[in-house]
Scaffold this active site. Structure first.
Site, PDB file in Angstrom:
ATOM      1  N   ASP A 138       0.870  -1.169   0.000  1.00 59.80           N
ATOM      2  CA  ASP A 138       0.000   0.000   0.000  1.00 59.80           C
ATOM      3  C   ASP A 138       0.912   1.225   0.000  1.00 59.80           C
ATOM      4  O   ASP A 138       1.516   1.559   1.010  1.00 59.80           O
ATOM      5  CB  ASP A 138      -0.892  -0.025   1.256  1.00 59.80           C
ATOM      6  CG  ASP A 138      -1.737   1.247   1.414  1.00 59.80           C
ATOM      7  OD1 ASP A 138      -1.686   2.121   0.518  1.00 59.80           O
ATOM      8  OD2 ASP A 138      -2.447   1.364   2.432  1.00 59.80           O
ATOM      9  N   LYS A 185       2.516  11.498  -3.621  1.00 57.63           N
ATOM     10  CA  LYS A 185       1.496  10.795  -4.410  1.00 57.63           C
ATOM     11  C   LYS A 185       0.582  11.789  -5.140  1.00 57.63           C
ATOM     12  O   LYS A 185       0.042  11.488  -6.195  1.00 57.63           O
ATOM     13  CB  LYS A 185       0.691   9.914  -3.471  1.00 57.63           C
ATOM     14  CG  LYS A 185      -0.148   8.843  -4.134  1.00 57.63           C
ATOM     15  CD  LYS A 185      -0.636   7.889  -3.049  1.00 57.63           C
ATOM     16  CE  LYS A 185      -1.721   6.964  -3.531  1.00 57.63           C
ATOM     17  NZ  LYS A 185      -2.209   6.117  -2.427  1.00 57.63           N
ATOM     18  N   GLU A 203      -7.274   0.530  -4.359  1.00 54.08           N
ATOM     19  CA  GLU A 203      -7.241   0.431  -2.899  1.00 54.08           C
ATOM     20  C   GLU A 203      -8.560  -0.068  -2.304  1.00 54.08           C
ATOM     21  O   GLU A 203      -8.547  -0.996  -1.490  1.00 54.08           O
ATOM     22  CB  GLU A 203      -6.797   1.778  -2.313  1.00 54.08           C
ATOM     23  CG  GLU A 203      -5.298   1.960  -2.518  1.00 54.08           C
ATOM     24  CD  GLU A 203      -4.792   3.389  -2.467  1.00 54.08           C
ATOM     25  OE1 GLU A 203      -5.545   4.277  -2.022  1.00 54.08           O
ATOM     26  OE2 GLU A 203      -3.643   3.620  -2.874  1.00 54.08           O
ATOM     27  N   ASP A 250     -13.190   5.022   1.481  1.00 50.37           N
ATOM     28  CA  ASP A 250     -11.761   5.124   1.806  1.00 50.37           C
ATOM     29  C   ASP A 250     -11.314   6.585   1.792  1.00 50.37           C
ATOM     30  O   ASP A 250     -11.134   7.189   0.728  1.00 50.37           O
ATOM     31  CB  ASP A 250     -10.959   4.286   0.789  1.00 50.37           C
ATOM     32  CG  ASP A 250      -9.445   4.348   1.047  1.00 50.37           C
ATOM     33  OD1 ASP A 250      -9.000   5.094   1.940  1.00 50.37           O
ATOM     34  OD2 ASP A 250      -8.715   3.635   0.328  1.00 50.37           O
TER      35      ASP A 250
HETATM   36  N1  LIG Z   1      -7.494   9.256  14.609  1.00 46.76           N
HETATM   37  C1  LIG Z   1      -7.493   9.988  13.510  1.00 46.76           C
HETATM   38  N2  LIG Z   1      -8.421  10.952  13.317  1.00 46.76           N
HETATM   39  C2  LIG Z   1      -8.422  11.706  12.202  1.00 46.76           C
HETATM   40  N3  LIG Z   1      -7.548  11.580  11.227  1.00 46.76           N
HETATM   41  C3  LIG Z   1      -6.587  10.632  11.341  1.00 46.76           C
HETATM   42  C4  LIG Z   1      -6.517   9.788  12.481  1.00 46.76           C
HETATM   43  N4  LIG Z   1      -5.468   8.952  12.316  1.00 46.76           N
HETATM   44  C5  LIG Z   1      -4.917   9.254  11.143  1.00 46.76           C
HETATM   45  N5  LIG Z   1      -5.573  10.259  10.549  1.00 46.76           N
HETATM   46  C6  LIG Z   1      -5.270  10.907   9.247  1.00 46.76           C
HETATM   47  O1  LIG Z   1      -5.405   9.944   8.232  1.00 46.76           O
HETATM   48  C7  LIG Z   1      -4.529  10.282   7.157  1.00 46.76           C
HETATM   49  C8  LIG Z   1      -3.696   9.104   6.801  1.00 46.76           C
HETATM   50  O2  LIG Z   1      -4.539   8.075   6.455  1.00 46.76           O
HETATM   51  P1  LIG Z   1      -4.012   6.813   5.661  1.00 46.76           P
HETATM   52  O3  LIG Z   1      -2.791   6.292   6.302  1.00 46.76           O
HETATM   53  O4  LIG Z   1      -5.165   5.924   5.507  1.00 46.76           O
HETATM   54  O5  LIG Z   1      -3.646   7.531   4.300  1.00 46.76           O
HETATM   55  P2  LIG Z   1      -2.773   6.988   3.108  1.00 46.76           P
HETATM   56  O6  LIG Z   1      -3.135   5.583   2.856  1.00 46.76           O
HETATM   57  O7  LIG Z   1      -1.357   7.285   3.361  1.00 46.76           O
HETATM   58  O8  LIG Z   1      -3.268   7.955   1.954  1.00 46.76           O
HETATM   59  P3  LIG Z   1      -4.019   7.657   0.557  1.00 46.76           P
HETATM   60  O9  LIG Z   1      -4.767   6.388   0.719  1.00 46.76           O
HETATM   61  O10 LIG Z   1      -4.900   8.844   0.376  1.00 46.76           O
HETATM   62  O11 LIG Z   1      -2.946   7.616  -0.438  1.00 46.76           O
HETATM   63  C9  LIG Z   1      -3.664  11.419   7.631  1.00 46.76           C
HETATM   64  O12 LIG Z   1      -4.171  12.627   7.099  1.00 46.76           O
HETATM   65  C10 LIG Z   1      -3.840  11.348   9.136  1.00 46.76           C
HETATM   66  O13 LIG Z   1      -3.664  12.610   9.716  1.00 46.76           O
HETATM   67 MG   LIG Z   2      -4.659   4.622   1.712  1.00 45.36          MG
END
Ligand SMILES: Nc1ncnc2c1ncn2[C@@H]1O[C@H](COP(=O)(O)OP(=O)(O)OP(=O)(O)O)[C@@H](O)[C@H]1O
Ligand SMILES: [Mg+2]
Lengths: 181, 623
Positions: free
Chosen positions: B14, B77, B177, B198
Site C-alpha cells: 500500500d 502521491k 485500494e 476510503d
Molecule cells: N485518529 C485519527 N483521526 C483523524 N484523522 C486521522 C486519524 N489517524 C490518522 N488520521 C489521518 O489519516 C490520514 C492518513 O490516512 P491513511 O494512512 O489511511 O492515508 P494513506 O493511505 O497514506 O493515503 P491515501 O490512501 O490517500 O494515499 C492522515 O491525514 C492522518 O492525519
Molecule cells: Mg490509503
C-alpha cells in the site's frame, strides 16, 4: 461466434439476466488473466506470460460483450446490426414531433437544474423512465416481428429516440446525485 | 526453464500519500511484515535529502522536516502522473517544497540542485519497504502487487508502475485500494453488496462491490484524487494562522518555512486528538528560537471547517450508488478505510447517508496492504479461489473534429475491456492522422485529461477513402493500450500509451540504472536461495496438479514424476546449486504431460468444447 452464442444464449432480444450473469461469472473464472497462474515448473515467465496475454484478449472481448448484452439499449443496437438493420449514422430519423418535445423538455430540465429544483427534476426523471420503458416495450414487440424489413426500419427510429431519452435521464440522475437531498 | 525461474514470493504494497505498508500471506493469512528488528513496517511516505545527497526515508525524514523543509518531500502521491498545469493552487499551498519549472509536461521536485521526478521519490519509498521486508524475511523480494486509488487515471497508474520498476520491483499487478480492502474484508466468506469508503491522507475513493463465492465484482467507483487528510490539516493550519496573526503580529509564520512545517505537524496532531476528545491544544514549539505557543481548539470549530470536505466525499458516494444501480437499503455493509474515517464527523455523516452503522472491525490503516497481499498470493499461484473483477473509473475516448470527444469506453466498465472506432480522413492526400487520447467525463476535449497524442502515417488517398480502425484495450491494471490500423493500406501503429505526463520506457530504465546504488550482490548466495525457493514452488505446484489431474496420467508417468520430486527434495537440502538446478530441470521435463493436461482442460472449459485458438480475439468487436 456472436455475443449471444458466446454466453450460450439464444439470439433474441429477451435475455434472462440471471442466466447471462451466471455464464459470465463462470467464464470470467476461466478467462481472466489473473486466473492464469504458474503451472508446475512454469515460474512467472515464458509460457505463463503468453497465456496471460491470450487471456487478456479474450476477457477484454468477453467483458465488452457482456456490457453490450447486459444493457437493453446496447443489446437492441447490437441485435439490430446482426439482423442487418441500419446504424444510427445511416438513418437518423426520430418519431414525428419527438425532437421538438425533447428540446422543450431539455430546456425545462436545464432550468430546474439551475434552480436546484429537486422535486421538479424527480418528476421529470419518473416521466422519462416510464417513457423509456414504453419504448423498450415497443422495441421488444418489433424484434418479435423481425427480420421483417419494416420492423427493422421502425426499430431504428425507436432506438434513435431511446438514445435521447437515456441521455437526458442520465443527466438528471447525475445532477440529483451531485447535489444530494 | 529451470534456473531461469524466479522466486515465488510476491508481496502486497500500500503506497499511501501519508503512510506505506508491505504485507504478505503467511499460512493462508495476510499479515503486515516486520523488519529485521521485528518492528511492524509502517513507513511515513516522506523522503528527505541530506546535504551530501544521501537520503532518509520514513520516520527519520519526518523528524528532519522542520530542519530542512525544502529538502523534505511528503505527499508525493499527489504529484504522480501530473504535468505542471495540473498542479492546483491547493496542491501548492500544501506542498512546501519547490517544483522545477523546466519541463511543463512532467512535474519535478527541486531538492537543492537536483530535480527529482515523483516516480523516483515514490521508488525511494518502495525501496525502503523492500529492503526492510527483505531484512525481516531473510530473503529477496522481487515482485509485488501495488495499490493505487481507484480514481487514479491512466497516467497516475503508469507512474506508479514505473516507480515500482525504478525500485527494482516486478509489479505483477496494480490494484485499486478499495478493491484490495474489500478482499481483506470479504475473505471470511461474507457474501453480499458492500460499499468501501476510503478517506486517506491524500485521496478519497468510494467503491460499490458485490461479493459472491470468492468473486469480488466492482459495480462502480468514484472519488476525488484531491481530497484527503492533508486538506483537513491545511484547514486547521489556516485556522491556526488566522488566530496567530492576530495574537502574534511579530511572527511572520506564513513566510517562515520552518514554522510552517512545525505548524503543519502540530495541526495534524491536533486533528487526530480531536477524533477522541472534544478539545485539543495545538502546540507550536520551536525550541531553537524559544517560541512556544498554545492554541486551544474545540471539536465543533474543527468540524465546521471540515464539513465541506466531508460533503464532497458524500456527493461522490451518491454518484457511485447511482452508477451501480444500488440503493442504500440494498447494501449489506459499509466498510471504512483510511485514517480519516476515525473522525467522528465522518462516521456520523457516512451513517446518515448509508442509513446504517459502518463496519469498523477492519484496521483502516492495514486493510489495503492486507488485501494487496491476498491478490499477490493469488497471482503467485497459491490456488486460492479469488477473482477480482474491477472497473475503469473514468471514460476513455478520442478527440473529434471541433474539439469534441467520442467515448469508446465508458466509466465503470469491467476491465479488461476493449472497444473500437472507425473513422476516415477529411482532406485529400492526407498522410498523417493524429489521434488524441482523452480520459474523463466532460463533453469537450479541453476539459478532459489529455493522455497521449499519437500519429498514424498512411499513404495518400482521396478524403473519406481511408478506413482507420482504432482499438482501445484496457488491461487488468487499468492501463490503456491503443492500436490503429488503416485497413486499405495496412498501415499500422500500436502504442502502449506513454502519457503526456509520463516517463518513456527508456527513461525508466535509465533512472533505474543511474540513480539507485546497486550494491554488488553475492551472486552465488542469491542463486542458491532462488533455486531453493523455486524448488519449493515447483514441488508444491506439482503436488497440487497431481491431485487434480494425476488420474488422467498413466501409472508410469505418474511414478516418474513422483521419483523426480523425491530427487529434487533431496538435492534442495544440499548446498549444491548445480545439482538442484539439474533436478529442477528434470522434474519440469517429466511433469510436462501434466501441465499439458491442465492447460487443455482450462481451454476446453473456457469455450465449451472449442480450443482457445479457435476463438482468437472474438467475440467480435462491440459498438
Ligand atoms: N485518529 C485519527 N483521526 C483523524 N484523522 C486521522 C486519524 N489517524 C490518522 N488520521 C489521518 O489519516 C490520514 C492518513 O490516512 P491513511 O494512512 O489511511 O492515508 P494513506 O493511505 O497514506 O493515503 P491515501 O490512501 O490517500 O494515499 C492522515 O491525514 C492522518 O492525519
Ligand atoms: Mg490509503
Amino acid at each position: 461466434m456472436d455475443h449471444f452464442a458466446f454466453f450460450g444464449l439464444e439470439r433474441r432480444f429477451d435475455v434472462d439476466a440471471s442466466e447471462l450473469d451466471r455464464s459470465y461469472l463462470e467464464l470470467s473464472r476461466l478467462l481472466h488473466p489473473d486466473r492464469q497462474v504458474p503451472m508446475p515448473g512454469e515460474g512467472q515467465t515464458g509460457s505463463l506470460a503468453a497465456r496471460r496475454a491470450r487471456a487478456l484478449a479474450l476477457s477484454a472481448a468477453m467483458n465488452a460483450a457482456h456490457a453490450t448484452l447486459g444493457s437493453p439499449e446496447k443489446r437492441a443496437e447490437y441485435l439490430l446490426r446482426l439482423l442487418g438493420g441500419k446504424t444510427a449514422d445511416q438513418d437518423k430519423r426520430t418519431p414525428p414531433g419527438f425532437l421538438q418535445e425533447q428540446l422543450e423538455l431539455r430546456e425545462e430540465v436545464e432550468e430546474a437544474k439551475g434552480a436546484k429544483d429537486r422535486p421538479r427534476l424527480e418528476t421529470r426523471l419518473r416521466e422519462l423512465e416510464s417513457s423509456r420503458d414504453e419504448r423498450l416495450e415497443r422495441v421488444r414487440s418489433l424484434f418479435a416481428r423481425s427480420p421483417e424489413k419494416e420492423a427493422l426500419a421502425e426499430l431504428r427510429v425507436e432506438l434513435n429516440a431511446l438514445k435521447y431519452v437515456s441521455n437526458l435521464e442520465g443527466e438528471i440522475r447525475s445532477a440529483l446525485a451531485a447535489e444530494g437531498p | 526453464m529451470g534456473s531461469s525461474q524466479k522466486d515465488d514470493l510476491v508481496v502486497g504494497i500500500d503506497l499511501g500519500t501519508t503512510n506505506s505498508l508491505v504485507a504478505l500471506v503467511r499460512d493462508g493469512k495476510p499479515v503486515v511484515l516486520r523488519d529485521g528488528a521485528g518492528e511492524r513496517i509502517f513507513v511515513p511516505s516522506i523522503v528527505s535529502w541530506r546535504d551530501d545527497a544521501s537520503v532518509l526515508v520514513g520516520a527519520e525524514a519526518r523528524r528532519r522536516a522542520p530542519e530542512a523543509p525544502r529538502r523534505t518531500v511528503h505527499s508525493i502521491k499527489r504529484l504522480m502522473g501530473k504535468g505542471l498545469e495540473d498542479v492546483t493552487a491547493e496542491d501548492r499551498a500544501l506542498l512546501p517544497y519547490e517544483l522545477s519549472l523546466a519541463d511543463k509536461k512532467l512535474v519535478r521536485v527541486l531538492v537543492g540542485e537536483r530535480a527529482v521526478t515523483p516516480q523516483e521519490v515514490s521508488a525511494l519509498i518502495l525501496r525502503e519497504l523492500k529492503t526492510r521486508a527483505e531484512a525481516g524475511l531473510g530473503r529477496e523480494v522481487k515482485r509485488a502487487v501495488i495499490t493505487v486509488p481507484a480514481y487514479f487515471d491512466d497516467a497516475q497508474r503508469q507512474a506508479t508502475r514505473d516507480a515500482g520498476k525504478i525500485a527494482g520491483l516486478d509489479v505483477l499487478r496494480i490494484i485499486n485500494e478499495p478493491t484490495a480492502a474489500s478482499l481483506a474484508y470479504g475473505l471470511g466468506g461474507k457474501d453480499g453488496t458492500i460499499a468501501v469508503y476510503d478517506f486517506g491522507g491524500g485521496t478519497f475513493d468510494i467503491s460499490i462491490l458485490r461479493i459472491q463465492a470468492g468473486t469480488f465484482r466492482v459495480l462502480s467507483t468514484n472519488g476525488d484524487t484531491h481530497l484527503g487528510g492533508d486538506d483537513l490539516d491545511r484547514t486547521l493550519v489556516e485556522l491556526a494562522l488566522s488566530k496567530l496573526e492576530e495574537r502574534e503580529k511579530s511572527l511572520k509564520v506564513r513566510e517562515d518555512p520552518r514554522l510552517l512545517a512545525l505548524l503543519r505537524d502540530a495541526a495534524e496532531k491536533a486533528k487526530i486528538e480531536l477524533s477522541s476528545s472534544e478539545r485539543a491544544t495545538l502546540v507550536l514549539r520551536d525550541e531553537k528560537r524559544g517560541i512556544s505557543l498554545d492554541l486551544p481548539l474545540a471539536r465543533a470549530e474543527y468540524e465546521r471547517a471540515a464539513l465541506p470536505f466531508v460533503e464532497r466525499s458524500l456527493s461522490r458516494c451518491r454518484r457511485a450508488l447511482e452508477d451501480a444501480h444500488v440503493k442504500v437499503q440494498d447494501l449489506d455493509a459499509v466498510v471504512l478505510v483510511g485514517g480519516v474515517t476515525r473522525t467522528p464527523l465522518v462516521r456520523a455523516k457516512v451513517e446518515e447517508l448509508f442509513k446504517r452503522k459502518p463496519h469498523t472491525d477492519v484496521d483502516p490503516d492495514e486493510v489495503v496492504a492486507l488485501g494487496a497481499a491476498v491478490q499477490a498470493d493469488v497471482l503467485a499461484g497459491s490456488g486460492r479461489e479469488v477473482l477480482l473483477l474491477d472497473v475503469t473509473p473514468l471514460s476513455l475516448g478520442m478527440e473529434t473534429m471541433g474539439g469534441g470527444v467520442t467515448k469508446l469506453i465508458m466509466r465503470n466498465s469491467t476491465i479488461p475491456t476493449q472497444a473500437t472506432e472507425d473513422f476516415s480522413t477529411f482532406k485529400d492526400d492526407q498522410t498523417l492522422v493524429e489521434i488524441h487520447v482523452l480520459q474523463g467525463e466532460r463533453e469537450l476535449a479541453k476539459d478532459c485529461r489529455s493522455l497521449a497524442f499519437f500519429k498514424l502515417r498512411i499513404p495518400p488517398m482521396p478524403a473519406s477513402v481511408p478506413r482507420i480502425h482504432v482499438t482501445f484495450l484496457i488491461d487488468a491494471d487499468g492501463i490503456l493500450r491503443v492500436h490503429a490500423i488503416e485497413e486499405r493500406s495496412g498501415s499500422e501503429a500500436s502504442i502502449e500509451v506513454v502519457p503526456v505526463h509520463g516517463l518513456t520506457q527508456d527513461e525508466v530504465d535509465r533512472i533505474y540504472l543511474d540513480s539507485l546504488d546497486h550494491a554488488l550482490e553475492d551472486v552465488k548466495a542469491h542463486r542458491l536461495i532462488d533455486l531453493r525457493n523455486e524448488s519449493e514452488t515447483v514441488l508444491r505446484a506439482t503436488e497440487k496438479s497431481l491431485r487434480e489431474a494425476g488420474s488422467s496420467l498413466s501409472q508410469d508417468a505418474r511414478r516418474a514424476i513422483e521419483a523426480k520430486m523425491r530427487e529434487l527434495r533431496a538435492s534442495a537440502a544440499t548446498d549444491d546449486a548445480t545439482a538442484i538446478s539439474a533436478a529442477l530441470e528434470a522434474l519440469n521435463k517429466t511433469a510436462e504431460p501434466l501441465a499439458e493436461i491442465l492447460l487443455n482442460r482450462v481451454a476446453e472449459a473456457a469455450v465449451k468444447g472449442k480450443r482457445l485458438e479457435d476463438v482468437g480475439a472474438s467475440p467480435e468487436k462491440t459498438s
